[in-house]
Design an enzyme around this catalytic site. Sequence first.
Site, PDB file in Angstrom:
ATOM      1  N   ALA A 112      -5.786  -4.141   0.847  1.00  0.00           N
ATOM      2  CA  ALA A 112      -6.268  -5.465   1.228  1.00  0.00           C
ATOM      3  C   ALA A 112      -5.065  -6.329   1.587  1.00  0.00           C
ATOM      4  CB  ALA A 112      -7.072  -6.092   0.094  1.00  0.00           C
ATOM      5  N   GLU A 113      -4.713  -6.339   2.868  1.00  0.00           N
ATOM      6  CA  GLU A 113      -3.494  -7.023   3.293  1.00  0.00           C
ATOM      7  C   GLU A 113      -3.527  -8.515   3.005  1.00  0.00           C
ATOM      8  OE1 GLU A 113      -3.686  -3.135   5.188  1.00  0.00           O
ATOM      9  OE2 GLU A 113      -5.126  -4.802   5.108  1.00  0.00           O
ATOM     10  N   GLU A 143       0.835  -1.199   0.000  1.00  0.00           N
ATOM     11  CA  GLU A 143       0.000   0.000   0.000  1.00  0.00           C
ATOM     12  C   GLU A 143       0.877   1.260   0.000  1.00  0.00           C
ATOM     13  OE1 GLU A 143      -2.348  -0.582   3.461  1.00  0.00           O
ATOM     14  OE2 GLU A 143      -3.278  -2.422   2.707  1.00  0.00           O
ATOM     15  N   PHE A 169       1.457  -0.750   8.651  1.00  0.00           N
ATOM     16  CA  PHE A 169       1.708  -0.682  10.086  1.00  0.00           C
ATOM     17  C   PHE A 169       1.515  -2.073  10.670  1.00  0.00           C
ATOM     18  CE2 PHE A 169       0.734   3.774   9.299  1.00  0.00           C
ATOM     19  CZ  PHE A 169       1.651   4.433  10.110  1.00  0.00           C
ATOM     20  N   ASP A 170       2.056  -2.285  11.871  1.00  0.00           N
ATOM     21  CA  ASP A 170       2.018  -3.582  12.519  1.00  0.00           C
ATOM     22  C   ASP A 170       0.616  -4.181  12.596  1.00  0.00           C
ATOM     23  OD1 ASP A 170       1.295  -1.624  14.630  1.00  0.00           O
ATOM     24  OD2 ASP A 170       3.465  -1.442  14.810  1.00  0.00           O
ATOM     25  N   TYR A 174      -2.718  -7.767  10.534  1.00  0.00           N
ATOM     26  CA  TYR A 174      -3.581  -8.815  11.080  1.00  0.00           C
ATOM     27  C   TYR A 174      -4.584  -9.385  10.072  1.00  0.00           C
ATOM     28  CZ  TYR A 174      -1.698  -7.250  15.578  1.00  0.00           C
ATOM     29  OH  TYR A 174      -0.872  -6.901  16.611  1.00  0.00           O
ATOM     30  N   PRO A 175      -5.146  -8.593   9.152  1.00  0.00           N
ATOM     31  CA  PRO A 175      -6.019  -9.206   8.143  1.00  0.00           C
ATOM     32  C   PRO A 175      -5.307 -10.238   7.274  1.00  0.00           C
ATOM     33  CG  PRO A 175      -6.433  -6.847   8.244  1.00  0.00           C
ATOM     34  CD  PRO A 175      -5.210  -7.109   9.079  1.00  0.00           C
ATOM     35  N   HIS A 191      -1.325   1.516  15.337  1.00  0.00           N
ATOM     36  CA  HIS A 191      -0.083   1.857  14.642  1.00  0.00           C
ATOM     37  C   HIS A 191       1.159   1.564  15.470  1.00  0.00           C
ATOM     38  CE1 HIS A 191      -3.231   4.239  12.739  1.00  0.00           C
ATOM     39  NE2 HIS A 191      -2.457   4.376  11.685  1.00  0.00           N
TER      40      HIS A 191
END
Length: 332
Positions: free
Chosen positions: A59-60, A29, A83-84, A88-89, A129
């Site tokens: 869309a991770e 991104e 970001f960290d 998660y997705p 973040h």
Amino acid sequence: MSELSMAQALNAALRDAVKDDDRVLIFGEDVGPLGGVFRVTDGITADFGEERCFDTPLAESGIVGFAVGMAMGGFRPVVEMQFDAFAYPAFEQITSHVAKLRNRTRGALSLPMVIRIPYAGGIGGVEHHCDSSEAYYTHTPGLRVVTPGTPQDAYDLLRDAIDSPDPVIFLEPKCRYWSKEPVSFTREGAAMDRAIVRREGKDVTLIAYGPMVATALETAEAATAEGWDVEVVDLRSLSPFDDETVAASVRRTGRAVVVHEAAGFGGYGAEVVARITEQCFHQLHAPVLRVTGLDIPYPPPKLERHQLPDVDRILDTVARLQWNDEPVVAGA
């Protein structure tokens, strides 16, 4: 040798990897023309074209899934999670596919890919973040997990990660992006899976990684006023773990403190303490202690200073160690 910030060292590593290997692709991104939120990919699209460094949809899971397919097809993708907590997705893709494909195919397929994740706090960011999510990834067999604590290691570790035949979670400490030091591009440093003794000492070993390496070194300097000679070990590789270097240091000093930003309960430091205790029990003069973040969701910026381990907290913990030079005796 040039003086570079950690962000610039990472940029140099990406540029050199793209230049040296046509299979290396960078995507995520806003990593293209913008150069990423922290400008780590600045100028790479302009210099190497959109075929080598390009933007993706927000869309991770799709980013990592796409990278899996690219790696299976012979490319070496380097993807950025902005970001960290934004990673998660993609966690299901990482744990179910990235980490398991080699085992699932009995070695017929490997996934030479790097997932870059800016992590931890110290930048005045809000809760989504500033996560320290390393324990999730180190708990997942099949992943290499590394994190640089210096600009030199940022360059060396990222180059090694891109060259690795295994998938690598590359955790970048955001608060250290602007720290500077002379950086060599010769790649003559320690191997990717080895820890480094950053400062030698004889009284106690401070074990740190990523954002806490600089804090541990500051603590070691401050500890001289208390008469303590502190050794600092930078883990660098969280998985696999360098038992040899860590155990050798603790056996020399007889005391150890593990420092990390993540919450203490179930944190990565608990595993480090367990390994030290198992391997160095008879050389220990005191129980192995930890200095960690609090067991709470990441606080708002004005309270951040209470969450992060600092020199005073670490020195207070060192002071709790036994200083009578008598080893711990089982059952005593």
